[in-house]
Structures are given as C-alpha cells and as structure tokens.
Scaffold this motif. Structure first.
Motif, PDB file in Angstrom:
ATOM      1  N   ILE A  21       0.744  13.971  35.989  1.00  0.00           N
ATOM      2  CA  ILE A  21      -0.288  14.964  35.665  1.00  0.00           C
ATOM      3  C   ILE A  21      -0.630  15.932  36.506  1.00  0.00           C
ATOM      4  O   ILE A  21      -1.173  15.342  37.578  1.00  0.00           O
ATOM      5  CB  ILE A  21      -1.281  14.061  34.837  1.00  0.00           C
ATOM      6  CG1 ILE A  21      -0.453  13.029  33.921  1.00  0.00           C
ATOM      7  CG2 ILE A  21      -2.513  14.779  33.975  1.00  0.00           C
ATOM      8  CD1 ILE A  21      -1.481  11.985  33.092  1.00  0.00           C
ATOM      9  N   ALA A  25      -0.371  20.880  44.454  1.00  0.00           N
ATOM     10  CA  ALA A  25       0.573  20.595  45.455  1.00  0.00           C
ATOM     11  C   ALA A  25       1.103  19.228  45.371  1.00  0.00           C
ATOM     12  O   ALA A  25       2.210  18.848  45.557  1.00  0.00           O
ATOM     13  CB  ALA A  25      -0.223  20.808  46.931  1.00  0.00           C
ATOM     14  N   ALA A  26      -0.001  18.123  45.061  1.00  0.00           N
ATOM     15  CA  ALA A  26       0.629  16.874  44.920  1.00  0.00           C
ATOM     16  C   ALA A  26       1.507  16.477  43.864  1.00  0.00           C
ATOM     17  O   ALA A  26       2.762  15.926  44.000  1.00  0.00           O
ATOM     18  CB  ALA A  26      -0.370  15.939  44.609  1.00  0.00           C
ATOM     19  N   MET A  69      -6.397  28.573  51.682  1.00  0.00           N
ATOM     20  CA  MET A  69      -5.954  29.818  52.386  1.00  0.00           C
ATOM     21  C   MET A  69      -5.015  29.582  53.754  1.00  0.00           C
ATOM     22  O   MET A  69      -4.164  30.206  54.246  1.00  0.00           O
ATOM     23  CB  MET A  69      -7.290  30.487  52.897  1.00  0.00           C
ATOM     24  CG  MET A  69      -6.991  31.849  53.969  1.00  0.00           C
ATOM     25  SD  MET A  69      -8.718  32.772  53.591  1.00  0.00           S
ATOM     26  CE  MET A  69      -8.709  33.230  55.276  1.00  0.00           C
ATOM     27  N   VAL A 208      -4.334  16.794  29.600  1.00  0.00           N
ATOM     28  CA  VAL A 208      -4.291  15.471  29.280  1.00  0.00           C
ATOM     29  C   VAL A 208      -5.469  14.917  28.844  1.00  0.00           C
ATOM     30  O   VAL A 208      -6.859  14.987  29.484  1.00  0.00           O
ATOM     31  CB  VAL A 208      -3.549  14.668  30.446  1.00  0.00           C
ATOM     32  CG1 VAL A 208      -3.568  13.290  30.097  1.00  0.00           C
ATOM     33  CG2 VAL A 208      -2.301  15.066  30.614  1.00  0.00           C
ATOM     34  N   VAL A 240     -12.200  15.679  38.125  1.00  0.00           N
ATOM     35  CA  VAL A 240     -11.976  15.485  36.635  1.00  0.00           C
ATOM     36  C   VAL A 240     -11.892  13.908  36.107  1.00  0.00           C
ATOM     37  O   VAL A 240     -12.279  13.603  35.224  1.00  0.00           O
ATOM     38  CB  VAL A 240     -10.701  16.050  36.609  1.00  0.00           C
ATOM     39  CG1 VAL A 240      -9.828  15.663  35.124  1.00  0.00           C
ATOM     40  CG2 VAL A 240     -10.728  17.562  36.943  1.00  0.00           C
ATOM     41  N   PHE A 363     -11.116  21.913  35.493  1.00  0.00           N
ATOM     42  CA  PHE A 363      -9.997  21.086  36.057  1.00  0.00           C
ATOM     43  C   PHE A 363     -10.129  20.928  37.544  1.00  0.00           C
ATOM     44  O   PHE A 363      -8.954  20.567  38.063  1.00  0.00           O
ATOM     45  CB  PHE A 363      -8.624  21.947  35.269  1.00  0.00           C
ATOM     46  CG  PHE A 363      -8.475  22.165  34.046  1.00  0.00           C
ATOM     47  CD1 PHE A 363      -8.543  20.962  33.093  1.00  0.00           C
ATOM     48  CD2 PHE A 363      -8.550  23.314  33.483  1.00  0.00           C
ATOM     49  CE1 PHE A 363      -8.640  21.134  31.683  1.00  0.00           C
ATOM     50  CE2 PHE A 363      -8.449  23.838  31.933  1.00  0.00           C
ATOM     51  CZ  PHE A 363      -8.358  22.539  31.346  1.00  0.00           C
ATOM     52  N   ALA A 408      -2.251  16.803  50.350  1.00  0.00           N
ATOM     53  CA  ALA A 408      -2.141  16.623  48.918  1.00  0.00           C
ATOM     54  C   ALA A 408      -0.419  16.369  48.759  1.00  0.00           C
ATOM     55  O   ALA A 408       0.117  15.484  48.010  1.00  0.00           O
ATOM     56  CB  ALA A 408      -2.552  17.867  47.958  1.00  0.00           C
TER      57      ALA A 408
HETATM   58  C1  LIG Z   1     -12.488  27.195  48.301  1.00  0.00           C
HETATM   59  C2  LIG Z   1     -11.497  26.324  48.646  1.00  0.00           C
HETATM   60  C3  LIG Z   1     -11.011  26.567  50.238  1.00  0.00           C
HETATM   61  C4  LIG Z   1      -9.943  25.743  50.344  1.00  0.00           C
HETATM   62  N1  LIG Z   1      -9.252  25.920  51.568  1.00  0.00           N
HETATM   63  C5  LIG Z   1      -8.038  25.199  52.054  1.00  0.00           C
HETATM   64  C6  LIG Z   1      -7.499  25.632  53.101  1.00  0.00           C
HETATM   65  O1  LIG Z   1      -7.727  26.746  53.761  1.00  0.00           O
HETATM   66  N2  LIG Z   1      -6.403  24.886  53.403  1.00  0.00           N
HETATM   67  C7  LIG Z   1      -5.955  23.725  52.817  1.00  0.00           C
HETATM   68  O2  LIG Z   1      -5.116  23.073  53.369  1.00  0.00           O
HETATM   69  N3  LIG Z   1      -6.772  23.449  51.778  1.00  0.00           N
HETATM   70  C8  LIG Z   1      -7.869  24.262  51.282  1.00  0.00           C
HETATM   71  N4  LIG Z   1      -8.612  23.787  50.112  1.00  0.00           N
HETATM   72  C9  LIG Z   1      -8.152  22.507  49.204  1.00  0.00           C
HETATM   73  C10 LIG Z   1      -6.750  22.637  48.868  1.00  0.00           C
HETATM   74  O3  LIG Z   1      -6.814  23.801  47.796  1.00  0.00           O
HETATM   75  C11 LIG Z   1      -6.854  21.034  48.066  1.00  0.00           C
HETATM   76  O4  LIG Z   1      -6.888  20.206  48.880  1.00  0.00           O
HETATM   77  C12 LIG Z   1      -5.267  21.162  47.319  1.00  0.00           C
HETATM   78  O5  LIG Z   1      -4.943  22.265  46.863  1.00  0.00           O
HETATM   79  C13 LIG Z   1      -5.509  19.843  46.508  1.00  0.00           C
HETATM   80  O6  LIG Z   1      -4.030  19.713  45.710  1.00  0.00           O
HETATM   81  P1  LIG Z   1      -3.954  18.346  44.655  1.00  0.00           P
HETATM   82  O7  LIG Z   1      -2.839  18.653  44.142  1.00  0.00           O
HETATM   83  O8  LIG Z   1      -4.239  17.215  45.273  1.00  0.00           O
HETATM   84  O9  LIG Z   1      -5.007  19.075  43.344  1.00  0.00           O
HETATM   85  P2  LIG Z   1      -5.109  20.218  42.593  1.00  0.00           P
HETATM   86  O10 LIG Z   1      -4.480  21.808  43.178  1.00  0.00           O
HETATM   87  O11 LIG Z   1      -6.222  20.514  42.105  1.00  0.00           O
HETATM   88  O12 LIG Z   1      -3.885  19.969  41.589  1.00  0.00           O
HETATM   89  C14 LIG Z   1      -4.199  19.012  40.472  1.00  0.00           C
HETATM   90  C15 LIG Z   1      -3.709  19.915  39.146  1.00  0.00           C
HETATM   91  O13 LIG Z   1      -4.345  19.012  37.995  1.00  0.00           O
HETATM   92  C16 LIG Z   1      -4.516  19.827  36.944  1.00  0.00           C
HETATM   93  N5  LIG Z   1      -5.570  19.191  35.834  1.00  0.00           N
HETATM   94  C17 LIG Z   1      -6.643  18.689  36.131  1.00  0.00           C
HETATM   95  N6  LIG Z   1      -7.069  18.281  34.806  1.00  0.00           N
HETATM   96  C18 LIG Z   1      -6.006  18.103  34.192  1.00  0.00           C
HETATM   97  C19 LIG Z   1      -5.674  17.430  32.827  1.00  0.00           C
HETATM   98  N7  LIG Z   1      -6.496  16.750  32.259  1.00  0.00           N
HETATM   99  N8  LIG Z   1      -4.506  17.533  32.528  1.00  0.00           N
HETATM  100  C20 LIG Z   1      -3.518  18.096  33.167  1.00  0.00           C
HETATM  101  N9  LIG Z   1      -3.680  18.731  34.138  1.00  0.00           N
HETATM  102  C21 LIG Z   1      -5.173  18.564  34.624  1.00  0.00           C
HETATM  103  C22 LIG Z   1      -5.272  21.033  37.525  1.00  0.00           C
HETATM  104  O14 LIG Z   1      -5.383  22.209  36.797  1.00  0.00           O
HETATM  105  C23 LIG Z   1      -4.265  21.101  39.011  1.00  0.00           C
HETATM  106  O15 LIG Z   1      -3.358  22.117  38.732  1.00  0.00           O
HETATM  107  C24 LIG Z   1      -9.571  24.594  49.617  1.00  0.00           C
HETATM  108  C25 LIG Z   1     -10.178  24.321  48.447  1.00  0.00           C
HETATM  109  C26 LIG Z   1     -11.003  25.167  47.827  1.00  0.00           C
HETATM  110  C27 LIG Z   1     -11.568  24.796  46.526  1.00  0.00           C
END
Ligand SMILES: Cc1cc2nc3c(=O)[nH]c(=O)nc-3n(C[C@H](O)[C@H](O)[C@H](O)COP(=O)(O)OP(=O)(O)OC[C@H]3O[C@@H](n4cnc5c(N)ncnc54)[C@H](O)[C@@H]3O)c2cc1C
Length: 424
Positions: A21, A25-26, A69, A208, A240, A363, A408
C-alpha cells in the motif's frame, strides 16, 4: 504501471503474494525487492501519480521539487546508485548565490547575524555534552540553560530541517540521524523516483479504506473493490495511520499503537511563487531568510537554477496554520515578506502560487515523521511484523535514515526481506 486501473471485484487470493500500500519510495523499493525474489506484488496507490512525498511539481511551468530535493548522505544512499543506473544526472554543486538575513524586513546587522549563527551551533554543542544516555530529553530541554533570547533562535533552525517545534523532538532520535554529503537532481528528485516505478504493477487512484488481517490472508479494500494476498506491506505515512482513515480488522496491536503514539508528523512545507520580469539584482540561488520572529522563520530560495521561481520554506506550528489557511494566504504572506525585504515592486512580479501543504494533504498529513521525547524506540517497534503477515514500512521506520527518501527505500527493502524470511 496501470494508471487508474481498478481492482475489478475481488482479485483471486492465490494470484498475489503481497499487496503493497503506497507507491512512494518505500513501496517501490519493496515492489522491486519482491519482484527480484520472484514474488508477485500489486501496489495500491491513493493518488493519481507515484512518488508520494517525492514529487517534482510542474504546475507553475518551471519545475521544482515540492517534497524531497536532496539525496542526503549520498555515500550510502541507494538513490545515488539508482540515478546512475538510470542515467539520471546528479550534482554536488549547490545553486549558490549567497545568503542574506533579514529581521522584520530590514537587513540584519552583522553582529546579530554572528549571534544567530552561534545560536544555531548550540544544538550540536549541547548534544555533545548533555547526558542523554540515562534519559531522553527534548531538544528544547537540551537548550534550557541558554539565555531566553538565544534558545528560540537556536531552536528555530529545526523548523526548517525537522519541520517541528524543539519541545517535540527527541534528542536521542535527533542525534542518531545520519549525516553526509548531499546531491541534487537537476531534472527533479520526484521525477527520478517516478522513473524507478517502471516495471511494477501499480494501481493508481486506489485509496485503501480497510485492511482485514485475521484470516489466512490479508484483504485490502478500496472504493473499487477488495484485493487479497498472502501478506501486506503498508507504507502510508504515519500521519495517515494516525488519522484513522484506514480501518483495521482486528485493530492494530497495542505495541503498534504505542509506537504510533510516540511519533508524529512534522509540517515542513514549501511555498512556490512564479515570478517574472525584474529580478531586483538578486543572483539566482540566493537565499533570503526572514527571522525577525524565530517561531515564524522562513527562508526563500530566489530563482533556483535560474528559473522564474521563488521557493519559500517554513515549518512547525506556523506552517500548520499557513497550510490550514490555504494557497491564497500563503501567497499573500510570502509576497508581503519579500516586498518588505526587497521592495514593493516585487508584488508585480508574482504571477501564481503552488502550495504543496503537506500538513493538510490527506495522503501525507505532514512532511515526515518526528520522534517525540522519550519514545526513541518507536521507529523499531513500528517495523515489527504484525500477525506474521502485515508489515509497516516507510521513512518512519528507517532508524538513522528516517525522514528521507533513501531511508524509506532501505525500509521498504528491509520489509520485503522480512516477509521473504517469514514466508520462505
Ligand atoms: C517539503 C519536504 C521536503 C523534503 N525534503 C527531503 C529531501 O531533501 N531529501 C530527502 O531524502 N527527503 C526529503 N523529504 C522526505 C521524503 O520526501 C520522505 O521521507 C519520503 O519521500 C517518504 O517516502 P515513503 O515511501 O515512506 O512515503 P510516501 O512518499 O509518502 O509514500 C506513501 C504513499 O502512500 C500513499 N497513500 C497514502 N494514503 C494511502 C491510502 N489510504 N491508500 C493508498 N495509498 C495511500 C501516498 O499517496 C504515497 O504515495 C522531504 C519531505 C517534504 C514534505
């Protein structure tokens, strides 16, 4: 990738090994790891795009990264390798341009600038000397013996790095975050992450709503149907999970709930202004910082990479209020501040705003996970397998790599590895 592809009715259980889900990146990392191990995996993503909090926004014309970024701690970050393998250019050159500090719209005197830099160094100094081996402290407590006018200035830098107020940050968790060299992705970090989705079975527009994990399989329900699999990797942001928009049957175990209670989402956000015409003799890449009110610290990156953009950054409770106020309020606030800093004519240059308010994004529900004081074991606890078939992964479970795309990714790979061992 199957754009907007519905889950038609009830997908056959035997067909799918793992339902993932979230296509951030994860989720992508877990998907690739499972595919490489010969397992079938379907990724359900709520948005109409992949990448989650890594998103290169082009709504203003010129692109900028609305979320992640920098490829942080590039020496060990998997994205340095992924970029190279995909032929995507990265650079260690910053956009340069220098730095100018302001207080209430006026250039900050040199002495005040020096005192401010000195205050920022206090956090690292205090972390070196404070005894946090016997008890975790908040970063605010760590700064408790500074002069009343210095502590808020020292803490304000965290609003732009952690996105949270210092009294809500565990000193132990802060101390263990990885450091290293940063790389930029000129074509967009979000675009790079999206490219990495190629070859995976991703169903977009599938928010979801419910997860059932008491039977022999996990069943996951979205507005268009239910999908069943042997196991599930859940990578939605903890914001979330904490909001309760996904219904679990049975409820998540107390240990998982306790881990979630020890974490919360910070509120770092960017405010992107499209600006055309006069550049007021400001070199591309210059950073203007307004720190008259430390709790409302905001920095502006002017014309990054020469583009017709100004990108503002703010965090903490102030960013929460701005996110709730919406894009018009954000545009007004940023424009008013910049007009005071560089002149009233700046107003005419502002043509449009894009405001990726992560705090109010349904999200994401925030920028990235912050560990509350006294809860430094929460990230590891959150990553513990649930019922032998449900795993939570994402930046929040990434230990020293938390809060980053690289973390992630490592967490997504680790979750896939754990599942492969459990279901070997
Ligand atoms: C402003 C900002 C600046 C940042 N700068 C940096 C940086 O320079 N370098 C760096 O490494 N990190 C940075 N980060 C952090 C980085 O973006 C996150 O740590 C990383 O992208 C998280 O990845 P993830 O897969 O854990 O979560 P997410 O990328 O959030 O992926 C989770 C996914 O789940 C989906 N989702 C949510 N709810 C549901 C649902 N109910 N059903 C199905 N899908 C759902 C979401 O839409 C999303 O696509 C920054 C973040 C922000 C907000």
């Amino acid at each position: 990738m199957a754009a907007g592809f519905a889950i038609a009715g009830r997908a056959k259980a035997a067909d799918i090994d793992v339902v993932i889900i979230g296509a951030g990146a994860a989720g992508l990392a877990a998907g690739h790891a499972l595919k490489a191990a010969g397992r079938s995996a379907v990724i359900l993503e709520a948005r109409g795009r992949v990448g989650g909090r890594a998103w290169t926004d082009t709504t203003l014309g010129p692109s900028y990264d609305a979320g992640a970024m920098y490829i942080h701690w590039a020496e060990r970050n998997p994205w340095a390798t992924i970029a190279r393998d995909l032929g995507v250019q990265t650079t260690s050159e910053s956009w340069g341009g220098g730095f100018r500090a302001f207080a209430d719209g006026n250039p900050m005197p040199a002495d005040d600038r020096r005192r401010r830099r000195e205050a920022f160094r206090q956090i690292d100094r205090k972390l070196e000397t404070a005894d946090i081996s016997s008890r975790d402290l908040s970063v605010a407590e760590l700064l408790g013996d500074l002069a009343p006018e210095t502590a808020p200035v020292a803490a304000s830098g965290l609003l732009l790095s952690i996105g949270e107020e210092a009294d809500r940050i565990s000193a132990r968790d802060y101390q263990r975050l990885w450091a290293g060299d940063d790389l930029l992705v000129p074509s967009g970090y979000g675009n790079l992450v999206a490219r990495h989705a190629e070859g995976l079975d991703i169903r977009l527009n599938q928010p979801v709503e419910a997860i059932r994990w008491d039977g022999p399989r996990v069943s996951v329900t979205t507005p268009t149907g239910t999908i069943e699999a042997r196991s599930c990797i859940l990578t939605v942001p903890i914001g979330v999970l904490k909001a309760g928009t996904i219904r679990f049957t049975p409820a998540l175990p107390p240990a998982t709930e306790a881990a979630l209670a020890g974490l919360r989402m910070g509120a770092l956000t960017k405010i992107a202004l499209k600006v055309v015409g006069d550049r007021f003799d400001i070199a591309p890449g210059t950073t203007l910082i307004e720190s008259g009110k430390p709790e409302q610290l905001i920095s502006f990156e002017m014309y990054p990479d020469g583009k017709d953009l100004v990108i503002g950054y703010c965090g903490g409770d102030f960013a929460r209020r701005l996110s709730e106020a919406g894009p018009d309020a954000a545009r007004q606030h940023a424009t008013d501040l910049l007009a005071r800093m560089i002149g009233g004519d700046f107003r005419a240059a502002v043509k449009a705003v894009s405001f990726p308010a992560w705090w109010t994004d349904p999200f994401a529900k925030g920028s990235y996970s912050v560990c509350l004081p006294g809860h430094e074991a929460a990230r590891e606890a959150l990553a513990q397998p649930i019922g032998g078939k449900l795993l939570i992964a994402g930046e929040a479970t990434a230990g020293g790599g938390a809060m980053t795309v690289g973390g992630a990714t490592l967490a997504g790979r680790a979750a896939a590895g754990t599942l492969l061992k459990l279901k070997a």
